[in-house]
Design an enzyme around this catalytic site. Structure first.
Site, PDB file in Angstrom:
ATOM      1  N   ASP A  29       0.864  -1.190   0.000  1.00  0.00           N
ATOM      2  CA  ASP A  29       0.000   0.000   0.000  1.00  0.00           C
ATOM      3  C   ASP A  29       0.897   1.235   0.000  1.00  0.00           C
ATOM      4  OD1 ASP A  29      -1.980   1.874   0.388  1.00  0.00           O
ATOM      5  OD2 ASP A  29      -2.622   1.147   2.342  1.00  0.00           O
ATOM      6  N   VAL A  64      -9.332  -3.116   0.555  1.00  0.00           N
ATOM      7  CA  VAL A  64      -9.810  -4.427   0.111  1.00  0.00           C
ATOM      8  C   VAL A  64      -9.705  -5.460   1.227  1.00  0.00           C
ATOM      9  CG1 VAL A  64      -9.404  -4.093  -2.363  1.00  0.00           C
ATOM     10  CG2 VAL A  64      -7.529  -4.878  -0.913  1.00  0.00           C
ATOM     11  N   ASP A 113      -7.583  -8.493   5.910  1.00  0.00           N
ATOM     12  CA  ASP A 113      -8.615  -8.256   6.922  1.00  0.00           C
ATOM     13  C   ASP A 113      -9.010  -6.797   7.028  1.00  0.00           C
ATOM     14  OD1 ASP A 113      -6.081  -7.393   8.173  1.00  0.00           O
ATOM     15  OD2 ASP A 113      -7.291  -7.176   9.980  1.00  0.00           O
ATOM     16  N   ARG A 151     -10.796 -12.393   6.499  1.00  0.00           N
ATOM     17  CA  ARG A 151      -9.629 -13.040   5.902  1.00  0.00           C
ATOM     18  C   ARG A 151      -9.987 -14.303   5.132  1.00  0.00           C
ATOM     19  NH1 ARG A 151      -5.039 -10.482   7.944  1.00  0.00           N
ATOM     20  NH2 ARG A 151      -5.080  -9.901  10.131  1.00  0.00           N
TER      21      ARG A 151
END
Ligand code: IMP
Ligand code: MG
Length: 190
Positions: A109, A159, A165, A171
């Site tokens: 990210d 997401v 999670d 998950r």
């Protein structure tokens, strides 16, 4: 008589990458990774908890012998934004000196977690370090950390599923989904 419980998918706004698309891409990634290690047995380093699902699928799709180990790091707490502080919660069980290391990440990210991890691992003198990430967000301002192989580039949205999670949940969804804004708002303390 067996009764199956219906999967509850409250909180998923829409499916971004379905199970069969993930499966096909992981087969391609595995073939690419195999080709890097024809003369060695790499140690796959899975980054817990998020990469657990991707790691197990990837290694089963691979043809070469591997060893596996795991690290757990935390940068998020229970928020959807990185806190900017990376902490090692669980370290590797084995020495990686002189070994070929493949870091297996769920998602890159901001790049902060991976940058920190690569720094920590490099100081332990492995023979090589490569990185495979299931997902990478296309995000302006992210750290330009090198990732050798990316499964899917995705938009900058939060997401869940396939290991990923939100506040510890989702998950076990067998696909990648976009979290609904209602689910984010429903979380106490945000
Ligand atoms: P980074 O340090 O900002 O690159 O974040 C990396 C870590 O944050 C990943 O390993 C994930 O565990 C988590 N993360 C980042 N984006 C998401 C997301 O959209 N959903 C779930 N977890 C995420
Ligand atoms: Mg995580």
């Amino acid at each position: 008589m067996e009764t199956r419980v219906q999967r509850k998918e409250n909180g998923v706004q829409r499916v971004l990458i379905d199970a069969s698309t993930l499966d096909k891409r992981i087969t391609e990634l595995a073939a690419q990774v195999d080709s890097w290690y024809l003369d060695s047995t790499p140690i796959l380093v899975g980054v817990l908890n998020g990469a657990a699902v991707f790691m197990t699928e990837l290694m089963q799709a691979m043809a070469i012998p591997v060893q596996v180990d795991f690290m757990a790091v935390s940068s998020y707490g229970s928020s959807t934004e990185s806190s900017g502080v990376v902490q090692i919660l669980k370290d590797l069980s084995t020495s990686i000196e002189g070994q070929d290391i493949l870091v297996v990440e769920d998602i890159v990210d901001s790049g902060l977690t991976l940058q920190y991890l690569l720094d920590v691992l490099a100081r332990r003198n492995p023979r090589s370090i490569r990185v495979v990430a299931m997902l990478r967000k296309v995000k302006p301002g992210a750290i330009a950390v090198p990732v050798d192989l990316v499964g899917f580039e995705i938009p900058d949205e939060f997401v869940i599923g396939f290991g990923l999670d939100y506040a510890g949940q989702f998950r076990n969804l067998p696909y990648i989904g976009i979290l609904s804004p209602e689910a984010i708002m429903a979380k106490p303390g945000r």
